[in-house]
Design a protein around this motif. Sequence first.
Motif, PDB file in Angstrom:
ATOM      1  N   ALA A  15      42.446  41.978  43.712  1.00 18.88           N
ATOM      2  CA  ALA A  15      40.643  41.250  44.372  1.00 18.88           C
ATOM      3  C   ALA A  15      40.579  39.817  44.178  1.00 18.88           C
ATOM      4  CB  ALA A  15      39.856  41.679  43.687  1.00 18.88           C
ATOM      5  N   THR A  16      40.216  38.665  45.521  1.00 15.95           N
ATOM      6  CA  THR A  16      40.377  37.164  45.340  1.00 15.95           C
ATOM      7  C   THR A  16      39.220  37.031  45.279  1.00 15.95           C
ATOM      8  OG1 THR A  16      40.929  37.590  47.625  1.00 15.95           O
ATOM      9  CG2 THR A  16      43.113  37.659  46.606  1.00 15.95           C
ATOM     10  N   GLU A  17      38.132  37.682  46.358  1.00 17.54           N
ATOM     11  CA  GLU A  17      36.651  36.964  46.694  1.00 17.54           C
ATOM     12  C   GLU A  17      36.016  36.916  44.996  1.00 17.54           C
ATOM     13  OE1 GLU A  17      33.019  36.446  46.680  1.00 17.54           O
ATOM     14  OE2 GLU A  17      33.785  39.012  46.147  1.00 17.54           O
ATOM     15  N   PRO A  18      35.291  36.306  44.483  1.00 21.54           N
ATOM     16  CA  PRO A  18      35.226  36.121  43.048  1.00 21.54           C
ATOM     17  C   PRO A  18      34.351  37.060  42.647  1.00 21.54           C
ATOM     18  CG  PRO A  18      34.202  34.516  44.477  1.00 21.54           C
ATOM     19  CD  PRO A  18      35.466  34.962  45.273  1.00 21.54           C
ATOM     20  N   ARG A  19      33.142  36.994  43.489  1.00 18.21           N
ATOM     21  CA  ARG A  19      32.055  38.631  43.103  1.00 18.21           C
ATOM     22  C   ARG A  19      32.745  39.592  42.859  1.00 18.21           C
ATOM     23  NH1 ARG A  19      27.630  37.447  47.221  1.00 18.21           N
ATOM     24  NH2 ARG A  19      29.064  37.294  48.767  1.00 18.21           N
ATOM     25  N   GLU A  20      33.379  39.724  43.603  1.00 21.35           N
ATOM     26  CA  GLU A  20      34.291  41.329  44.193  1.00 21.35           C
ATOM     27  C   GLU A  20      35.154  41.523  42.587  1.00 21.35           C
ATOM     28  OE1 GLU A  20      37.161  44.137  46.649  1.00 21.35           O
ATOM     29  OE2 GLU A  20      36.816  41.979  46.975  1.00 21.35           O
ATOM     30  N   LEU A  21      35.905  40.524  42.617  1.00 24.10           N
ATOM     31  CA  LEU A  21      37.093  40.403  41.363  1.00 24.10           C
ATOM     32  C   LEU A  21      35.684  40.537  40.209  1.00 24.10           C
ATOM     33  CD1 LEU A  21      40.251  38.003  40.955  1.00 24.10           C
ATOM     34  CD2 LEU A  21      38.566  38.836  38.420  1.00 24.10           C
ATOM     35  N   TYR A  22      35.139  40.363  39.876  1.00 16.47           N
ATOM     36  CA  TYR A  22      34.170  40.031  38.629  1.00 16.47           C
ATOM     37  C   TYR A  22      33.508  41.379  38.209  1.00 16.47           C
ATOM     38  CZ  TYR A  22      30.133  39.175  34.800  1.00 16.47           C
ATOM     39  OH  TYR A  22      30.329  38.904  33.785  1.00 16.47           O
ATOM     40  N   GLU A  23      33.113  42.152  38.982  1.00 14.85           N
ATOM     41  CA  GLU A  23      33.003  43.468  39.425  1.00 14.85           C
ATOM     42  C   GLU A  23      33.482  44.292  38.668  1.00 14.85           C
ATOM     43  OE1 GLU A  23      30.769  43.837  42.397  1.00 14.85           O
ATOM     44  OE2 GLU A  23      28.675  42.592  42.720  1.00 14.85           O
ATOM     45  N   GLN A  24      35.151  44.031  39.309  1.00 16.82           N
ATOM     46  CA  GLN A  24      36.060  45.051  39.484  1.00 16.82           C
ATOM     47  C   GLN A  24      36.730  45.088  37.377  1.00 16.82           C
ATOM     48  OE1 GLN A  24      38.818  44.640  42.562  1.00 16.82           O
ATOM     49  NE2 GLN A  24      37.046  45.719  44.053  1.00 16.82           N
ATOM     50  N   LEU A  25      36.576  43.746  37.336  1.00 18.05           N
ATOM     51  CA  LEU A  25      37.182  43.745  36.015  1.00 18.05           C
ATOM     52  C   LEU A  25      36.549  44.806  34.383  1.00 18.05           C
ATOM     53  CD1 LEU A  25      36.379  39.369  35.063  1.00 18.05           C
ATOM     54  CD2 LEU A  25      38.486  40.838  35.905  1.00 18.05           C
ATOM     55  N   PRO A  26      37.806  46.027  34.440  1.00 22.09           N
ATOM     56  CA  PRO A  26      37.784  46.905  33.142  1.00 22.09           C
ATOM     57  C   PRO A  26      37.133  46.612  32.082  1.00 22.09           C
ATOM     58  CG  PRO A  26      40.259  46.366  34.045  1.00 22.09           C
ATOM     59  CD  PRO A  26      39.697  45.059  34.551  1.00 22.09           C
ATOM     60  N   SER A  27      37.120  45.099  31.211  1.00 22.58           N
ATOM     61  CA  SER A  27      37.433  45.160  29.792  1.00 22.58           C
ATOM     62  C   SER A  27      36.495  44.406  29.470  1.00 22.58           C
ATOM     63  CB  SER A  27      38.102  44.869  29.858  1.00 22.58           C
ATOM     64  OG  SER A  27      39.616  45.625  29.401  1.00 22.58           O
ATOM     65  N   LYS A  28      34.923  43.842  30.300  1.00 21.10           N
ATOM     66  CA  LYS A  28      34.063  43.288  30.458  1.00 21.10           C
ATOM     67  C   LYS A  28      33.066  43.760  28.861  1.00 21.10           C
ATOM     68  CE  LYS A  28      31.952  42.509  34.165  1.00 21.10           C
ATOM     69  NZ  LYS A  28      32.629  43.264  34.994  1.00 21.10           N
ATOM     70  N   VAL A  29      33.191  43.242  27.751  1.00 24.52           N
ATOM     71  CA  VAL A  29      32.179  42.857  26.653  1.00 24.52           C
ATOM     72  C   VAL A  29      30.613  43.635  27.429  1.00 24.52           C
ATOM     73  CG1 VAL A  29      33.893  41.916  24.952  1.00 24.52           C
ATOM     74  CG2 VAL A  29      31.338  40.620  26.140  1.00 24.52           C
ATOM     75  N   PRO A  30      29.862  44.354  26.671  1.00 23.13           N
ATOM     76  CA  PRO A  30      28.456  44.675  27.024  1.00 23.13           C
ATOM     77  C   PRO A  30      28.237  43.074  26.998  1.00 23.13           C
ATOM     78  CG  PRO A  30      29.157  45.819  25.353  1.00 23.13           C
ATOM     79  CD  PRO A  30      30.185  45.545  25.420  1.00 23.13           C
ATOM     80  N   GLY A  31      26.709  43.132  28.135  1.00 27.02           N
ATOM     81  CA  GLY A  31      25.908  41.738  28.302  1.00 27.02           C
ATOM     82  C   GLY A  31      27.064  41.136  29.939  1.00 27.02           C
ATOM     83  N   TYR A  32      27.919  41.466  29.760  1.00 27.78           N
ATOM     84  CA  TYR A  32      28.507  40.677  30.743  1.00 27.78           C
ATOM     85  C   TYR A  32      29.362  41.384  32.648  1.00 27.78           C
ATOM     86  CZ  TYR A  32      30.125  36.791  27.657  1.00 27.78           C
ATOM     87  OH  TYR A  32      30.118  35.688  27.140  1.00 27.78           O
ATOM     88  N   GLY A  33      27.672  42.305  33.025  1.00 25.89           N
ATOM     89  CA  GLY A  33      28.148  43.181  33.605  1.00 25.89           C
ATOM     90  C   GLY A  33      28.059  42.591  35.151  1.00 25.89           C
ATOM     91  N   TYR A  34      26.760  41.331  35.184  1.00 31.61           N
ATOM     92  CA  TYR A  34      26.326  40.863  35.853  1.00 31.61           C
ATOM     93  C   TYR A  34      26.728  39.490  36.332  1.00 31.61           C
ATOM     94  CZ  TYR A  34      25.334  45.278  37.771  1.00 31.61           C
ATOM     95  OH  TYR A  34      24.742  46.985  37.604  1.00 31.61           O
ATOM     96  N   LEU A  35      27.413  38.488  37.007  1.00 29.79           N
ATOM     97  CA  LEU A  35      27.199  36.954  37.581  1.00 29.79           C
ATOM     98  C   LEU A  35      25.548  36.982  37.239  1.00 29.79           C
ATOM     99  CD1 LEU A  35      29.343  36.710  39.682  1.00 29.79           C
ATOM    100  CD2 LEU A  35      29.798  35.891  37.658  1.00 29.79           C
TER     101      LEU A  35
END
Length: 281
Positions: A15-35
């Motif tokens: 992914a290069t589109e930043p919002r899509e990239l953020y959403e697809q990050l697989p290892s975000k900790v709780p509380g980082y679900g959405y921008l």
Amino acid sequence: MDFEKLLREAEAQQATEPRELYEQLPSKVPGYGYLRDVQAQILTSWHERRGDRDMVIKVNTGGGKTIDGLIILQSYLNDGVVPALYVAPDKYLVKQVIDEAANLGIAVTTDPESSGYLAGEAIAVVNAAKLFNGHSIFSESRDPGHRIPIGAVVVDDAHAALATVRSQFSVTVPRGSATYSALLTSFEKDLETQSPDILLDIKDDVGSAFARVPFWSVRSKIDDLRKLLREYEPDNKLDFSFDAIRDVLPLCRVVFTRSSVTITPPCPPIRRVVSLGLLHG
């Protein structure tokens, strides 16, 4: 085996589109679900201009600019623009960036000479002094075979980084140094012509005035100035400021006070740093 996580990792790597990239990050900790909305707006605006060489992004304090910077660099890596460098003002903020990257699950390193950075597998996080100094590993003066490239760079708190840049590209010789006395002797007649009273204050170590050496005197005595500065050994062994400005020494301002003499170029010669396409945050 978590196949869904593996799939998200593969998608995030593409992914290069930043919002899509953020959403697809697989290892975000709780509380980082959405921008947050302000972060998404900034990243969308940046994405529309991602091909521009230089960009300034202004974000209010607490607006999540560290996350924006990391996502921008990860987007560049996914797009094949490597390697990626994140520059924080100081070592304390470097740690904050590393901690934030861990919360996002984005790979980072503090070693720009590592294979992870060079291969685009991790974002290098350094302080401004690491990038801007007389012996910078990113410098054009380094052997090309050992010069560290920069594909994309984010400079966090650019206004704070500027203070570091000015310091790194400015020689300050304290009064107690023999070099200070030698420089004062060399330019004494020139300073006396400019302002005899200020010169006396400086010599007597009183007052708070300063005296600038006329530029024509700097030019006429440039060989003496260069020799004296080459002989100067600062207490800080990591002070490479003379090496940073020696190519522009004839253009520098030389200013005496009772406590020190400073030699500063009118504009920091940051072109010594190669491949510097700045993305200021």
